[in-house]
Design a protein around this motif. Structure first.
Motif, mmCIF file in Angstrom:
data_model
loop_
_atom_site.group_PDB
_atom_site.id
_atom_site.type_symbol
_atom_site.label_atom_id
_atom_site.label_comp_id
_atom_site.label_asym_id
_atom_site.label_seq_id
_atom_site.Cartn_x
_atom_site.Cartn_y
_atom_site.Cartn_z
ATOM 1 N N LYS A 237 2.037 -54.278 -2.803
ATOM 2 C CA LYS A 237 1.428 -55.507 -2.478
ATOM 3 C C LYS A 237 1.214 -56.157 -3.860
ATOM 4 O O LYS A 237 0.933 -55.377 -4.865
ATOM 5 C CB LYS A 237 -0.113 -55.066 -1.931
ATOM 6 C CG LYS A 237 -0.142 -54.354 -0.404
ATOM 7 C CD LYS A 237 -1.368 -54.152 0.028
ATOM 8 C CE LYS A 237 -1.305 -53.209 1.232
ATOM 9 N NZ LYS A 237 -2.660 -52.989 1.680
ATOM 10 N N SER A 238 1.156 -57.652 -3.798
ATOM 11 C CA SER A 238 1.121 -58.295 -5.006
ATOM 12 C C SER A 238 0.257 -59.775 -4.797
ATOM 13 O O SER A 238 0.503 -60.067 -3.811
ATOM 14 C CB SER A 238 2.544 -58.472 -5.754
ATOM 15 O OG SER A 238 3.404 -58.885 -4.979
ATOM 16 N N PHE A 239 -0.222 -60.104 -5.870
ATOM 17 C CA PHE A 239 -0.747 -61.296 -6.048
ATOM 18 C C PHE A 239 -0.180 -62.072 -6.917
ATOM 19 O O PHE A 239 -0.002 -61.672 -8.191
ATOM 20 C CB PHE A 239 -2.391 -61.512 -5.986
ATOM 21 C CG PHE A 239 -2.851 -62.617 -6.130
ATOM 22 C CD1 PHE A 239 -3.049 -63.460 -5.028
ATOM 23 C CD2 PHE A 239 -3.335 -63.026 -7.275
ATOM 24 C CE1 PHE A 239 -3.630 -64.740 -5.029
ATOM 25 C CE2 PHE A 239 -4.326 -64.531 -7.362
ATOM 26 C CZ PHE A 239 -4.188 -65.140 -6.278
ATOM 27 N N LEU A 240 0.347 -63.435 -6.836
ATOM 28 C CA LEU A 240 0.898 -64.338 -7.506
ATOM 29 C C LEU A 240 -0.026 -65.622 -7.728
ATOM 30 O O LEU A 240 -0.286 -66.196 -6.648
ATOM 31 C CB LEU A 240 2.446 -64.545 -7.121
ATOM 32 C CG LEU A 240 3.428 -63.561 -6.740
ATOM 33 C CD1 LEU A 240 4.831 -64.041 -6.189
ATOM 34 C CD2 LEU A 240 3.649 -62.700 -7.845
ATOM 35 N N PHE A 241 -0.008 -65.888 -9.087
ATOM 36 C CA PHE A 241 -0.713 -67.222 -9.375
ATOM 37 C C PHE A 241 -0.177 -68.050 -10.398
ATOM 38 O O PHE A 241 0.165 -67.628 -11.451
ATOM 39 C CB PHE A 241 -2.234 -66.299 -9.942
ATOM 40 C CG PHE A 241 -3.277 -67.593 -10.349
ATOM 41 C CD1 PHE A 241 -4.080 -67.869 -9.088
ATOM 42 C CD2 PHE A 241 -3.385 -67.797 -11.648
ATOM 43 C CE1 PHE A 241 -5.137 -68.750 -9.427
ATOM 44 C CE2 PHE A 241 -4.385 -68.771 -11.909
ATOM 45 C CZ PHE A 241 -5.180 -69.260 -10.847
ATOM 46 N N ASP A 260 6.277 -70.978 -14.010
ATOM 47 C CA ASP A 260 6.317 -69.325 -13.674
ATOM 48 C C ASP A 260 5.003 -68.973 -13.180
ATOM 49 O O ASP A 260 3.903 -69.317 -13.594
ATOM 50 C CB ASP A 260 6.914 -68.891 -14.751
ATOM 51 C CG ASP A 260 8.257 -68.786 -15.426
ATOM 52 O OD1 ASP A 260 9.162 -69.327 -14.379
ATOM 53 O OD2 ASP A 260 8.623 -68.505 -16.324
ATOM 54 N N LEU A 261 5.126 -68.101 -12.432
ATOM 55 C CA LEU A 261 3.907 -67.413 -11.677
ATOM 56 C C LEU A 261 3.266 -66.243 -12.236
ATOM 57 O O LEU A 261 4.298 -65.367 -12.578
ATOM 58 C CB LEU A 261 3.796 -67.138 -10.165
ATOM 59 C CG LEU A 261 3.647 -68.385 -8.943
ATOM 60 C CD1 LEU A 261 5.206 -69.280 -9.247
ATOM 61 C CD2 LEU A 261 3.770 -67.788 -7.767
ATOM 62 N N TRP A 262 2.093 -65.839 -12.568
ATOM 63 C CA TRP A 262 1.572 -64.906 -12.868
ATOM 64 C C TRP A 262 1.725 -63.791 -11.805
ATOM 65 O O TRP A 262 1.395 -64.105 -10.758
ATOM 66 C CB TRP A 262 0.293 -64.987 -13.719
ATOM 67 C CG TRP A 262 0.064 -65.684 -14.777
ATOM 68 C CD1 TRP A 262 1.044 -66.109 -15.766
ATOM 69 C CD2 TRP A 262 -1.214 -66.200 -15.146
ATOM 70 N NE1 TRP A 262 0.285 -67.032 -16.759
ATOM 71 C CE2 TRP A 262 -1.107 -66.867 -16.547
ATOM 72 C CE3 TRP A 262 -2.635 -66.175 -14.845
ATOM 73 C CZ2 TRP A 262 -1.951 -67.389 -17.198
ATOM 74 C CZ3 TRP A 262 -3.690 -66.810 -15.573
ATOM 75 C CH2 TRP A 262 -3.223 -67.507 -16.892
ATOM 76 N N GLN A 263 1.926 -62.667 -12.084
ATOM 77 C CA GLN A 263 1.949 -61.461 -11.364
ATOM 78 C C GLN A 263 1.154 -60.355 -11.396
ATOM 79 O O GLN A 263 0.941 -59.705 -12.554
ATOM 80 C CB GLN A 263 3.701 -60.910 -11.415
ATOM 81 C CG GLN A 263 4.695 -62.191 -11.232
ATOM 82 C CD GLN A 263 6.060 -61.540 -11.055
ATOM 83 O OE1 GLN A 263 6.162 -60.455 -10.191
ATOM 84 N NE2 GLN A 263 6.986 -62.097 -11.875
ATOM 85 N N PHE A 264 0.321 -59.835 -10.328
ATOM 86 C CA PHE A 264 -0.552 -58.869 -10.203
ATOM 87 C C PHE A 264 -0.021 -57.815 -9.290
ATOM 88 O O PHE A 264 -0.377 -58.141 -7.848
ATOM 89 C CB PHE A 264 -1.999 -59.341 -10.107
ATOM 90 C CG PHE A 264 -2.467 -60.318 -11.178
ATOM 91 C CD1 PHE A 264 -2.813 -60.054 -12.389
ATOM 92 C CD2 PHE A 264 -2.152 -61.679 -11.214
ATOM 93 C CE1 PHE A 264 -3.353 -60.828 -13.325
ATOM 94 C CE2 PHE A 264 -2.612 -62.648 -11.915
ATOM 95 C CZ PHE A 264 -3.038 -62.105 -13.114
ATOM 96 N N ASN A 265 0.218 -56.752 -9.768
ATOM 97 C CA ASN A 265 0.564 -55.537 -8.580
ATOM 98 C C ASN A 265 -0.656 -54.937 -8.366
ATOM 99 O O ASN A 265 -1.257 -54.166 -8.908
ATOM 100 C CB ASN A 265 1.530 -54.619 -9.340
ATOM 101 C CG ASN A 265 2.173 -53.564 -8.209
ATOM 102 O OD1 ASN A 265 1.495 -52.917 -7.532
ATOM 103 N ND2 ASN A 265 3.272 -53.355 -8.133
#
Length: 324
Positions: A237-241, A260-265
């Motif tokens: 699961k990840s959130f892209l911002f 480019d999107l910031w990525q949070f796993n």
């Protein structure tokens, strides 16, 4: 006869009220102009007789002659993720340095942005974006898993890998307002990677949202967010911002934050938040318009956890097709 005329006038008034209400719900304003020779800003009732009179629906912030906030000019539309502009894009990203890996990395992304009219007054357009990356990875330090995602039973050293990555589709049902627009929509990630190391081998559902403010002339502010979660329980699961800050400089030039999107796993806790600076221009070459920009990116060690690009440079070329 008077009763028939009264009923016809009442029906017409109800129809006009319904139309205005729907326009107001969609963040639009209905205006009637009499234009025998030129458009005026005064309100003139339409008598239904002259063919030179017209009804126009104007979406606030989307005036094609405007230069404010990127709401109407082509350069502004090209940088706005909620604009109804068809784009065929090629992006080439070179990454000379990667944390926790050696060697260079490279990504060639093929992307199509295509809007569709919905006929609905609240969400008048559905904007779709499909991206297919072709990647070359850096050589990770140490050993990596070669089994299913999150499986550490089988580890081995890994060299540079190259091939197709996962296909990404996101979409936004766009709602225009007097200050800009916002939208939500469905998306998905398809496991098209040609090697295990280049993707997650998992289908994902990707709900998307976007908010863009164009109320300040020549500026755009907003965010784009995507949440990915696996449908089969195997992927991560990840959130892209993506922060959106763009300044229109005039004559097609613009600068601001990159795309480019910031990525949070959300499972491992790894994250990647690159700092970006973009400079671009919309050019007309022959009969076609192109959006060309370059982006420089740098990720400080404190803005990442886990493997992440340190430095990067992107060149993007997009064919813009208004009104398609």
């Amino acid at each position: 006869m008077n009763r028939i005329i009264f009923q016809m006038n009442a029906s017409l008034a109800a129809l006009m009220l319904c139309t205005v209400t729907c326009g107001e719900v969609a963040g639009q304003q209905l205006s009637l102009w009499k234009t025998p020779t030129e458009t005026t800003s005064s309100f003139d009732p339409w008598d239904g007789q002259s063919t030179n009179e017209r009804i126009e629906m104007i979406v606030r912030g989307q005036d094609p002659g405007g230069q404010g906030g990127g709401g109407g000019d082509l350069a502004g539309d090209a940088t706005n993720p909620t604009s109804s502009l068809t784009q065929y894009q090629v992006q080439n990203t070179f990454i000379p340095s990667t944390y926790e890996a050696s060697g260079f990395a490279h990504t060639l992304s093929l992307q199509m942005v295509k809007p569709f009219e919905t006929g609905h007054c609240f969400f008048p357009t559905w904007i779709t974006r499909t991206t297919l990356p072709v990647v070359t990875t850096a050589d990770p330090d140490g050993a990596v898993p070669i089994g299913p995602p999150n499986d550490t039973d089988f580890l081995m050293p890994l060299d540079n890998q190259a091939g197709l990555s996962d296909l990404v589709f996101i979409s936004i049902l766009n709602h225009p307002t007097d200050w800009g627009s916002w939208g939500i929509g469905p998306g998905f990630v398809a496991p098209t990677a040609t090697r295990r190391e280049l993707g997650e081998q998992s289908w994902k559902f990707s709900p998307t949202f976007a908010v863009v403010n164009t109320s300040i002339p020549t500026w755009q502010f907003g965010v784009l967010g995507v949440y990915n979660f696996p449908l089969d329980g195997k992927g991560t699961k990840s959130f892209l911002f993506q922060p959106l800050i763009v300044k229109q400089l005039g004559e097609g030039w613009y600068t601001g934050w990159g795309d480019d999107l910031w990525q949070f796993n959300t499972e491992s806790g790894n994250f990647d938040m690159p700092l970006q600076l973009r400079l671009g221009k919309v050019h007309k070459i022959g009969q076609h318009n192109y959006n060309i920009f370059v982006t420089g990116a740098y990720t400080p060690d404190g803005l990442r956890q886990g493997p992440a690009p340190e430095w990067g440079m992107k060149l993007s070329i997009s064919l813009l097709v208004p009104g398609s």
